[in-house]
Design an enzyme around this catalytic site. Structure first.
Site, mmCIF file in Angstrom:
data_model
loop_
_atom_site.group_PDB
_atom_site.id
_atom_site.type_symbol
_atom_site.label_atom_id
_atom_site.label_comp_id
_atom_site.label_asym_id
_atom_site.label_seq_id
_atom_site.Cartn_x
_atom_site.Cartn_y
_atom_site.Cartn_z
ATOM 1 N N ARG A 72 0.823 -1.172 0.144
ATOM 2 C CA ARG A 72 0.116 -0.142 -0.047
ATOM 3 C C ARG A 72 0.784 1.474 0.039
ATOM 4 O O ARG A 72 0.456 2.406 -0.337
ATOM 5 C CB ARG A 72 -0.929 -0.260 1.040
ATOM 6 C CG ARG A 72 -2.100 -1.343 0.998
ATOM 7 C CD ARG A 72 -3.094 -1.273 1.972
ATOM 8 N NE ARG A 72 -2.563 -2.148 2.996
ATOM 9 C CZ ARG A 72 -3.069 -2.909 3.989
ATOM 10 N NH1 ARG A 72 -4.368 -2.528 4.059
ATOM 11 N NH2 ARG A 72 -2.529 -3.644 4.498
ATOM 12 N N GLU A 109 3.256 -9.737 15.234
ATOM 13 C CA GLU A 109 2.520 -10.287 16.609
ATOM 14 C C GLU A 109 2.267 -11.712 16.267
ATOM 15 O O GLU A 109 2.161 -12.583 17.136
ATOM 16 C CB GLU A 109 1.291 -9.487 16.690
ATOM 17 C CG GLU A 109 0.281 -9.589 15.628
ATOM 18 C CD GLU A 109 -0.787 -8.390 16.100
ATOM 19 O OE1 GLU A 109 -1.935 -8.683 16.013
ATOM 20 O OE2 GLU A 109 -0.405 -7.372 16.007
#
Length: 191
Positions: A72, A109
């Protein structure tokens, strides 16, 4: 720092940008409030506002490189680079660039990932901004900073369209300034 804290408080362009970002609940998994910038790209006025704000910020900073984080960051970086007279350097996921590359691993994560760039993409002392759509933990941007610095480039600032409220007080990332246009809509999980 958030744009509203840096002279753009009440700027209707920020409201238009925020309103153009679609929130998709439970995507890509339950509990995530996905910040979909494709609707921002479909709104030519809001997209132009986004580019214009970044260009206004960086046009007089002698930036020679705009580095965009896959994927992006590629949507914003080239337009900014063209407008300020800089080159665009794509920072890609592993195995996407031909030729000799350098890489930097970073923790997520849920595991780890890596960014790569061509070894000859930047030169020592070039002034760089790094652009992405969203900053959450800063792991990806930190890896991008390390890549640039490993080649002797000077990272002037990291810039994102969307920043989580947790980064609001964090004006630095690995010692580098962080500039964010808007906070995300929906406050549970983000992506």
């Amino acid at each position: 720092m958030f744009a509203a804290e840096n002279g753009l408080k009440g700027d209707p362009r920020l409201e238009a940008i925020s309103a153009a970002i679609r929130v998709v609940p439970n995507f890509p998994k339950k509990g995530i409030m996905f910040q979909d910038i494709t609707t921002l790209l479909l709104d030519h006025k809001a997209f132009k506002h986004t580019i214009d704000i970044f260009v206004d910020r960086y046009k007089d900073m002698q930036i020679s490189v705009v580095a965009g984080v896959e994927a992006r960051g590629f949507m914003f970086g080239p337009s900014i680079a063209l407008a300020i007279g800089a080159k665009f350097v794509p920072l890609r996921k592993p195995g996407k660039l031909p030729g000799k590359v350098i890489s930097e691993s970073y923790e997520l994560e849920y595991g780890h990932d890596r960014l790569e760039m061509h070894v000859d993409a930047v030169e020592p002392r070039e002034r760089v901004i790094i652009i992405d759509d969203l900053v959450a933990t800063g792991g990806t941007l930190s890896a991008a900073i390390s890549l640039m610095e490993s080649q002797g480039a000077e990272v002037v600032e990291c810039a994102c369209v969307i920043g989580l409220p947790e980064v609001k007080g964090q004006h630095k990332l690995k010692g580098k300034p962080l500039y964010v246009l808007v906070e995300p809509s929906g406050l549970d999980g983000f992506c």
